[in-house]
Scaffold this motif. Structure first.
Motif, mmCIF file in Angstrom:
data_model
loop_
_atom_site.group_PDB
_atom_site.id
_atom_site.type_symbol
_atom_site.label_atom_id
_atom_site.label_comp_id
_atom_site.label_asym_id
_atom_site.label_seq_id
_atom_site.Cartn_x
_atom_site.Cartn_y
_atom_site.Cartn_z
ATOM 1 N N VAL A 58 0.869 -1.182 0.000
ATOM 2 C CA VAL A 58 0.000 0.000 0.000
ATOM 3 C C VAL A 58 0.904 1.230 0.000
ATOM 4 C CG1 VAL A 58 -1.733 1.326 1.287
ATOM 5 C CG2 VAL A 58 -1.837 -1.184 1.285
ATOM 6 N N PHE B 60 -6.623 -4.959 2.236
ATOM 7 C CA PHE B 60 -6.720 -3.518 2.478
ATOM 8 C C PHE B 60 -8.046 -2.982 1.979
ATOM 9 C CE2 PHE B 60 -6.199 0.932 1.361
ATOM 10 C CZ PHE B 60 -5.659 1.451 2.532
ATOM 11 N N ALA C 140 -3.693 -0.613 6.863
ATOM 12 C CA ALA C 140 -2.610 -1.371 6.226
ATOM 13 C C ALA C 140 -1.849 -2.204 7.262
ATOM 14 C CB ALA C 140 -1.666 -0.435 5.484
ATOM 15 N N LEU D 39 3.902 -0.758 3.796
ATOM 16 C CA LEU D 39 3.330 0.568 3.614
ATOM 17 C C LEU D 39 4.408 1.554 3.192
ATOM 18 C CD1 LEU D 39 0.644 2.170 4.283
ATOM 19 C CD2 LEU D 39 1.665 2.633 6.499
#
Lengths: 220, 220
Positions: free
Chosen positions: B118, B138, B154, B161
């Motif tokens: 993410v 997510f 996340a 991340l």
């Protein structure tokens, strides 16, 4: 590369006067300066604080890295910075504002690594938050629309120009609403001081604001 | 990679109501959308406008690249985007807000090139201006402090991340003061429309504002 950090030691952060006392503003401005100096030090460069007054390295500034030094210059920001810019044959000089509380070593390194004669990290509202100068003809002008002015000055000097695209370097902390960014993204002394002063994030109407203990929301 | 661009077709940019008429807001919102779609197209990805209503590709949108398509979803932003996010084995999906008038192909490519599960480009005030999702667990939540919420989601999903540090992607155009950024940094239809509407940069008290022909300064 010399990294100059201009600092208004005597009347710091007046636009935060609605939400911070004079003493708090002074403490917070020095906390931001300490965070900026620490980030510069982590890039391996040596910061020089260009201060309008002598600056005792105590309190917030007790933690500044030993690489940092202080030069006092009581002239205007533009004149004081101009006197530090490189002449023919000098090394490049970087200028990083003292209120970039979100600055990280990574963000600064992206700026310092520029190949351009002049690299600018713009701030909101047409400001110049950080720049690197490697051209003898370039001079600064911090009055008004400095980002556009600096681009024009670089063009007139025949200097190559780069804009550095950084949210962290683009966030100078001047206004009450900017405190949100410090609480969301900051990692150093600056957010710690805001929390000590009683600020915390508030979530209203879809946009994050800050609130101070015992007071209503300042910004949303 | 699919790039989803949510667009509120019916009540665009209400917070610009003090400085733009309803018709101007609609035109300006579509000009920004067209600029965002063109920038995405230049990265080689195909944008899908996720619109709250059918969207005739005329006027501002006559210029949108042929790679763009439109999907209508009348649900909330969160629900409509969630329905587009990847399941196990799907390709990553990017979500880019339609009011990122400063978005450039370079800024978007830095986001799209992420290796993280993410990646988030934060906006001012704790918002999520753009993200890339490559993790089946997510899900988005655009209410309130979405940047911090998305980081928490996340983490809870076990997704890696990354935060993408971009002034251009960090600037969503919601408020009158944001128009300054469009005039200073924008290059496409959005600044052209603002100039047609009579806006130009004004330089007051050290910070750039905008002024409209025949009116006093809106922001400084």
């Amino acid at each position: 590369m010399e990294v100059v950090v201009p600092f208004a030691a005597e009347t710091p952060k007046t636009r935060l006067g609605d939400v911070l006392t004079s003493s708090e503003r002074s403490t917070f401005a020095r906390a931001m300066l300490a965070d900026v100096l620490a980030a510069i030090d982590e890039t391996g460069h040596e910061p020089t604080v260009l201060s309008t007054a002598t600056l005792p390295f105590e309190d917030e500034l007790a933690s500044v890295p030993p690489s940092a030094s202080v030069a006092v210059d009581t002239r205007s920001l533009t004149d004081a910075v101009d006197a530090r810019l490189p002449d023919e044959g000098d090394d490049p000089v970087a200028v990083v504002m003292a209120d970039l509380a979100l600055a990280t070593p990574d963000a600064l390194e992206a700026l310092f690594a520029t190949d351009a004669d002049v690299a600018i990290a713009p701030g909101r509202g047409g400001g110049t938050n950080a720049l690197v100068v490697d051209h003898p003809e370039f001079r600064v002008d911090y009055h008004g629309m400095s980002y556009l002015d600096h681009r024009a000055i670089a063009r007139e000097a025949g200097a190559s120009l780069a804009a550095v695209d950084s949210f962290r370097l683009g966030t100078d902390v001047d206004e009450p609403e900017d405190l949100v960014e410090v609480l969301v993204h900051g990692t150093g002394r600056s957010p710690a001081r805001l929390r000590e002063f009683g600020f915390r994030l508030a979530d209203e109407s879809g946009r994050v604001g800050v609130v101070r203990d015992g007071e209503s929301t300042l910004e949303s």
